[in-house]
Design an enzyme around this catalytic site. Structure first.
Site, PDB file in Angstrom:
ATOM      1  N   CYS A 271       0.812  -1.225   0.000  1.00 28.50           N
ATOM      2  CA  CYS A 271       0.000   0.000   0.000  1.00 28.50           C
ATOM      3  C   CYS A 271       0.844   1.272   0.000  1.00 28.50           C
ATOM      4  O   CYS A 271       0.638   2.176  -0.823  1.00 28.50           O
ATOM      5  CB  CYS A 271      -0.972  -0.013   1.180  1.00 28.50           C
ATOM      6  N   HIS A 319      -2.694   1.459   6.832  1.00 27.12           N
ATOM      7  CA  HIS A 319      -3.037   1.307   5.411  1.00 27.12           C
ATOM      8  C   HIS A 319      -3.209   2.691   4.788  1.00 27.12           C
ATOM      9  O   HIS A 319      -3.662   3.631   5.442  1.00 27.12           O
ATOM     10  CB  HIS A 319      -4.325   0.506   5.239  1.00 27.12           C
ATOM     11  N   HIS A 331      -5.805   1.806  -4.350  1.00 24.57           N
ATOM     12  CA  HIS A 331      -4.945   1.285  -3.287  1.00 24.57           C
ATOM     13  C   HIS A 331      -4.530  -0.148  -3.598  1.00 24.57           C
ATOM     14  O   HIS A 331      -5.114  -0.815  -4.461  1.00 24.57           O
ATOM     15  CB  HIS A 331      -5.640   1.375  -1.921  1.00 24.57           C
TER      16      HIS A 331
END
Length: 356
Positions: A271, A319, A331
């Site tokens: 990520c 994240h 993402h």
């Protein structure tokens, strides 16, 4: 006779040590979760239980991945510094050897020229003027000798200090490498546990989990630039040529590439690796981890989001995605998935920042 003595009682375990071991083993078996499948009598976990546990494992794996990324960045820095110190040490060692050689040559010359008295050398010289010139040089040689000794001492100190610094950097590098190995072991343990849990689902249950997961099936491809998009639909990438627009365009171009923990592209990403690479393509250097990226640039509220902003999730800021408009982001969700579009409300909100 000893018939009045109390008879010894025999234990079934054969001794206190074995009794303790058996007790601990039973206690461990009794506390095993239904997810470990240690007994045939364990009930089969429901899809909801599996989803909850797998989501937790993936979140913990991602947290460990970001810790791994941070430790790797520090390990790489320590390795670069160690290489630089070793190269500088080699240069200083060459300078030390040159200074030693010069000092030795000067000392040998002084020894040879000083073997006869000054008057005798003058009398025996074929060219008295040349001798007088040499004598002046020898007189100055004492000062030069002192300078040579000082130079050698300084070079020795420099080399010693550099070697000490290099030893410290080497110890730091080994510590970071041990830290990396620890984070890697945690990541692989979590991912293996998640994989084993998912394997207990039927094909239909697995498909349902994938559909409900933030890392579920990829969204439709981006709409072409210049088209219109309604609220919640796939937004087109900005076409204003700004750095944010270039970062968004990179993120759209990465859709479909696999998630690989620790990866920064170009073929795969995690990520924070994706957001770092996206902004790097626009000429902006971001830190490597989620918990450092959130402090890069200016913090923005959720209602002020603009394409290119970094959006962060979970309480531990574990994240990150790249906001692209219309409540959506690009993402890299988790292992086994690919880079994709997803709503920003699909995960617990933690904050946002604007790099440029």
């Amino acid at each position: 006779m000893a018939s009045h003595r109390k008879p010894r009682q025999r234990t079934l375990s054969g001794g206190p040590v074995r009794t303790t071991a058996a007790t601990l083993a039973l206690a461990g078996a009794a506390t095993a979760t239904v997810f470990e499948g240690t007994s045939q009598a364990d009930p089969r976990p429901t899809p909801a239980q599996v989803k909850s546990e797998v989501d937790r494992l993936y979140e913990e794996a991602e947290a460990a991945t970001e810790q791994y990324n941070g430790a790797k960045e520090q390990a790489d820095e320590a390795e670069r510094a160690l290489t630089g110190l070793r190269e500088e040490t080699a240069r200083k060692t060459d300078q030390l050897n040159t200074a030693r050689s010069a000092l030795g040559t000067l000392a040998a010359s002084q020894y040879r020229s000083g073997s006869l008295g000054t008057a005798v050398q003058l009398a025996m010289a074929s060219d008295p003027q040349e001798y007088l010139s040499q004598a002046a040089f020898i007189a100055r040689a004492g000062d030069r000798n002192a300078v040579g000794v000082t130079t050698v001492r300084r070079r020795l100190d420099e080399v010693g200090q550099l070697r000490k610094q290099a030893a410290g950097r080497l110890a730091d590098l080994r510590s970071r490498q041990d830290e990396l190995a620890g984070h890697k072991a945690v990541i692989e343990e979590k991912l293996t546990a998640a994989k084993n849990l998912l394997a207990r689902l039927t094909a239909e249950e697995r498909a349902a989990y994938e559909a409900q997961s933030p890392g579920g099936p990829a969204a439709a491809p981006a709409a072409p630039a210049g088209s219109t998009a309604s609220k919640g639909s796939t937004p087109p990438p900005p076409a204003d040529g700004s750095r944010a627009a270039r970062a968004v365009a990179f993120a759209y171009g990465a859709i479909g590439k696999p998630y690989v923990w620790g990866a920064t592209g170009p073929g795969s990403f995690d990520c924070s690796g994706l957001t770092q690479a996206a902004w790097l393509s626009a000429g902006v250097s971001l830190p490597r981890t989620t918990y450092t990226q959130i402090n890069a640039g200016r913090r923005v509220s959720r209602d002020q989001l603009a394409p290119g902003d970094l959006v962060f999730f979970y309480s531990g800021v574990t994240h990150v995605g790249l906001y692209v408009g219309n409540g959506q982001m690009v993402h890299a969700p988790r292992p086994g998935s690919t880079v994709r579009l997803a709503p920003i409300d699909s995960m617990p909100w933690a904050g946002a920042s604007r790099p440029a």
